[in-house]
Design an enzyme around this catalytic site. Structure first.
Site, PDB file in Angstrom:
ATOM      1  N   GLY A  52       2.303 -18.432  -7.418  1.00  0.00           N
ATOM      2  CA  GLY A  52       2.690 -19.104  -8.653  1.00  0.00           C
ATOM      3  C   GLY A  52       1.987 -18.404  -9.796  1.00  0.00           C
ATOM      4  N   GLU A  53       1.416 -19.181 -10.681  1.00  0.00           N
ATOM      5  CA  GLU A  53       0.677 -18.614 -11.813  1.00  0.00           C
ATOM      6  C   GLU A  53      -0.788 -19.025 -11.649  1.00  0.00           C
ATOM      7  OE1 GLU A  53       1.246 -16.430 -14.181  1.00  0.00           O
ATOM      8  OE2 GLU A  53      -0.797 -16.829 -14.855  1.00  0.00           O
ATOM      9  N   SER A  54      -1.622 -18.043 -11.372  1.00  0.00           N
ATOM     10  CA  SER A  54      -2.997 -18.369 -10.994  1.00  0.00           C
ATOM     11  C   SER A  54      -3.789 -19.030 -12.126  1.00  0.00           C
ATOM     12  CB  SER A  54      -3.725 -17.126 -10.480  1.00  0.00           C
ATOM     13  OG  SER A  54      -3.724 -16.107 -11.449  1.00  0.00           O
ATOM     14  N   CYS A  85      -0.487 -14.598  -2.839  1.00  0.00           N
ATOM     15  CA  CYS A  85      -0.357 -14.086  -4.211  1.00  0.00           C
ATOM     16  C   CYS A  85      -1.319 -14.803  -5.175  1.00  0.00           C
ATOM     17  CB  CYS A  85       1.097 -14.150  -4.636  1.00  0.00           C
ATOM     18  SG  CYS A  85       1.487 -12.951  -5.903  1.00  0.00           S
ATOM     19  N   ARG A 112      -5.072  -8.565 -11.197  1.00  0.00           N
ATOM     20  CA  ARG A 112      -3.841  -9.349 -11.369  1.00  0.00           C
ATOM     21  C   ARG A 112      -2.718  -8.488 -11.954  1.00  0.00           C
ATOM     22  NH1 ARG A 112      -4.189 -13.600 -15.254  1.00  0.00           N
ATOM     23  NH2 ARG A 112      -2.270 -14.345 -14.310  1.00  0.00           N
ATOM     24  N   ILE A 139       6.062 -10.399  -6.022  1.00  0.00           N
ATOM     25  CA  ILE A 139       6.478 -10.870  -7.350  1.00  0.00           C
ATOM     26  C   ILE A 139       5.277 -10.829  -8.292  1.00  0.00           C
ATOM     27  CG2 ILE A 139       7.455 -12.770  -8.673  1.00  0.00           C
ATOM     28  CD1 ILE A 139       8.791 -13.738  -6.108  1.00  0.00           C
ATOM     29  N   ARG A 140       5.351  -9.956  -9.241  1.00  0.00           N
ATOM     30  CA  ARG A 140       4.226  -9.791 -10.182  1.00  0.00           C
ATOM     31  C   ARG A 140       2.898  -9.870  -9.386  1.00  0.00           C
ATOM     32  NH1 ARG A 140       2.505 -12.278 -15.061  1.00  0.00           N
ATOM     33  NH2 ARG A 140       3.019 -14.301 -14.203  1.00  0.00           N
ATOM     34  N   HIS A 174       4.858 -12.825  -0.544  1.00  0.00           N
ATOM     35  CA  HIS A 174       5.313 -14.212  -0.369  1.00  0.00           C
ATOM     36  C   HIS A 174       6.127 -14.416   0.905  1.00  0.00           C
ATOM     37  CE1 HIS A 174       4.331 -15.542  -4.510  1.00  0.00           C
ATOM     38  NE2 HIS A 174       4.560 -14.279  -4.806  1.00  0.00           N
ATOM     39  N   GLU A 176       6.671 -17.122   2.231  1.00  0.00           N
ATOM     40  CA  GLU A 176       7.381 -18.402   2.039  1.00  0.00           C
ATOM     41  C   GLU A 176       8.735 -18.208   1.361  1.00  0.00           C
ATOM     42  OE1 GLU A 176       4.748 -17.389   0.431  1.00  0.00           O
ATOM     43  OE2 GLU A 176       4.803 -17.959  -1.686  1.00  0.00           O
TER      44      GLU A 176
HETATM   45  N1  GLN Z   1       0.982 -12.799 -11.410  1.00  0.00           N
HETATM   46  C1  GLN Z   1       0.607 -14.071 -10.888  1.00  0.00           C
HETATM   47  C2  GLN Z   1      -0.797 -14.455 -11.287  1.00  0.00           C
HETATM   48  O1  GLN Z   1      -1.589 -13.620 -11.604  1.00  0.00           O
HETATM   49  C3  GLN Z   1       0.717 -14.140  -9.395  1.00  0.00           C
HETATM   50  C4  GLN Z   1       2.146 -13.892  -8.984  1.00  0.00           C
HETATM   51  C5  GLN Z   1       2.608 -14.690  -7.838  1.00  0.00           C
HETATM   52  O2  GLN Z   1       1.926 -15.567  -7.289  1.00  0.00           O
HETATM   53  N2  GLN Z   1       3.804 -14.393  -7.490  1.00  0.00           N
HETATM   54  O3  GLN Z   1      -1.097 -15.599 -11.271  1.00  0.00           O
END
Ligand code: GLN
Length: 209
Positions: A52-54, A85, A112, A139-140, A174, A176
């Site tokens: 997600g978004e850390s 992630c 990150r 993903i990112r 991921h 999941e």
């Molecule tokens: N870029 C996200 C972060 O730094 C992590 C990306 C992800 O969990 N898919 O939080």
């Protein structure tokens, strides 16, 4: 066994689905709880922090006093842990970003968003030790710049993408977001104090958004 998934933001439902599928398809006794309060952690025998978004997950787990409790349970009680992630970023010993402090439950140093922006997300086959080919969705994604004392279970062009230390695993991708249950099974085996899983490859469940 009861698995707790930190449930504020990110791939929460996707992790729930993976464990539910294992429960029905493989007839394994697993129940899930989404962790949104500190009390939800009571009695869990494994903890997952999703992708997600850390920065967001960090903020909310701090605010709801879940961050310190997860850290304590993993470090003091050796409760098994899986971070994917953003979850890996939160578990790390160094994030190189003052907005997210890692729990230090996995001895890895992270950068990150090291592959670039969302558009630089990609799907790629990797080879996981003891498991074989796995289609990994990045993903990112972060990069593990130093795996420290962790065992590296998979690389992508020289970068560690999956690590393990005792009962803790961390992934920059991921599982999941695929139909491939093997990594979640592998984690359940750790929770049960066991070992390996079968080989096989699976199709991707959802697109990269
Ligand atoms: N870029 C996200 C972060 O730094 C992590 C990306 C992800 O969990 N898919 O939080």
């Amino acid at each position: 066994m009861k698995i707790g998934i930190i449930g504020f933001q990110g791939d929460v439902e996707e992790h729930v689905d993976m464990f539910m599928n294992i429960s029905t398809e493989k007839n394994r006794d697993v129940s899930l709880v989404k962790i949104r309060r500190k009390e939800d952690l009571k009695g869990v025998s494994g903890i997952v922090i999703p992708g997600g978004e850390s920065t967001t997950i960090y903020k909310l787990t701090k605010e709801y006093e879940i961050y310190d409790e997860v850290k304590r349970m993993v470090l003091e009680n050796d409760v098994p842990f899986m971070g994917t992630c953003a979850g890996l970023i939160l578990s790390s010993s160094d994030t190189a970003d003052e907005r997210v402090t890692g729990m230090g439950i996995l001895d890895v140093e992270i950068n990150r968003n090291a592959y670039g922006r969302q558009a630089q997300s990609f799907i790629k086959d990797i080879n996981i030790e003891g498991m074989g080919k796995f289609t990994a969705v990045f993903i990112r994604a972060p990069i593990i710049r130093d795996p420290g004392s962790c065992k590296v279970m998979a690389y992508d062009v020289g970068n560690p993408v999956m690590v393990r230390s005792g009962k803790r695993i961390g992934l920059t991708f991921h599982p999941e977001l695929t139909h491939d249950l093997r990594i979640h099974e592998y984690f359940l085996n750790i929770v049960e104090g066991g070992g390996s899983v079968s080989n096989g490859s699976y199709e991707i469940k959802v697109g990269v958004s």
